[in-house]
Write an enzyme that holds these catalytic residues in place. Structure first.
Site, PDB file in Angstrom:
ATOM      1  CG  HIS A  17     -55.860  18.840 -22.863  1.00 49.75           C
ATOM      2  ND1 HIS A  17     -56.193  20.019 -22.247  1.00 49.75           N
ATOM      3  CD2 HIS A  17     -54.581  18.569 -22.490  1.00 49.75           C
ATOM      4  CE1 HIS A  17     -55.152  20.440 -21.523  1.00 49.75           C
ATOM      5  NE2 HIS A  17     -54.164  19.577 -21.651  1.00 49.75           N
ATOM      6  CB  CYS A  40     -51.329  21.647 -18.360  1.00 49.76           C
ATOM      7  SG  CYS A  40     -52.390  21.773 -19.807  1.00 49.76           S
ATOM      8  CG  HIS A  79     -52.261  15.993 -18.995  1.00 52.14           C
ATOM      9  ND1 HIS A  79     -52.115  16.712 -17.830  1.00 52.14           N
ATOM     10  CD2 HIS A  79     -52.307  16.904 -20.001  1.00 52.14           C
ATOM     11  CE1 HIS A  79     -52.089  18.012 -18.126  1.00 52.14           C
ATOM     12  NE2 HIS A  79     -52.194  18.155 -19.439  1.00 52.14           N
ATOM     13  CD  GLU A  80     -51.323  16.163 -23.651  1.00 51.85           C
ATOM     14  OE1 GLU A  80     -52.157  16.954 -24.109  1.00 51.85           O
ATOM     15  OE2 GLU A  80     -50.405  16.525 -22.890  1.00 51.85           O
TER      16      GLU A  80
HETATM   17 ZN   LIG Z   1     -52.354  19.729 -20.761  1.00 48.75          ZN
END
Ligand SMILES: [Zn+2]
Length: 167
Positions: free
Chosen positions: A142, A96, A138-139
């Site tokens: 966030h 990341c 993963h995004e």
């Molecule tokens: Zn990330």
């Protein structure tokens, strides 16, 4: 176009939950283009989310087309993305831009269905799997204030010091 500053762990702002996008206007499209430039400027940048650059709105960009021989949709600008279906579980290594010194093993769904708005504000639905599905999950994390660090089963066994990036 401009490169945006990336927040890095342990900055508390990375824990903030982002708000849905309500209006797609020229200012937002200019921001998306800066966000994409920032992603492409990063080492191995296959994804980025708006809160990583201190803008707490639900936008992520994913583009895994640099990885050969995997199923993928190319450049994806995901506005207000929502995963509607998950299937399978698999452990994989993640990095990341907000956690530059480490990579970690994280369990993610192997296949997902996703709906989102594109840059024209049109609703899109895709199904994806493997590496692209992992990058999208993963995004989206966030956008909910989560880092891959929050999903490690064990910090001792699943966190790895990264070799220094070549510039
Ligand atoms: Zn990330």
């Amino acid at each position: 176009m401009a490169l945006l500053e990336i927040l890095t762990y342990p900055d508390d702002r990375l824990k903030q939950v982002s708000s849905p996008v309500k209006l797609i206007d020229d200012e937002l499209l200019a921001f998306i283009s800066d966000l994409e430039e920032t992603m492409r400027n990063g080492p191995g940048g296959v994804g980025i989310a708006a809160p990583q650059v201190s803008r707490f709105i639900r936008i992520a960009i994913v583009d895994v087309s640099s990885k050969p021989k995997i199923k993928q949709h190319g450049r994806l600008v995901l506005i207000n993305p929502e995963i509607t279906h998950w299937d399978g579980m698999k452990v994989g290594r993640e990095g990341c831009m907000s956690v530059p010194d480490f990579t970690g093993n994280v369990i993610r769904a192997e296949q997902i269905k996703l709906k989102y708005l594109d840059e024209e504000g049109q609703e899109q639905q895709i199904e994806t799997e493997g590496y692209e599905a992992r990058a999208i999950q993963h995004e989206i994390d966030h956008l909910d204030g989560l880092l891959f660090l929050d999903r490690l089963v064990s910090r001792r066994n699943d966190l790895f010091k990264r070799k220094v990036y070549k510039s």
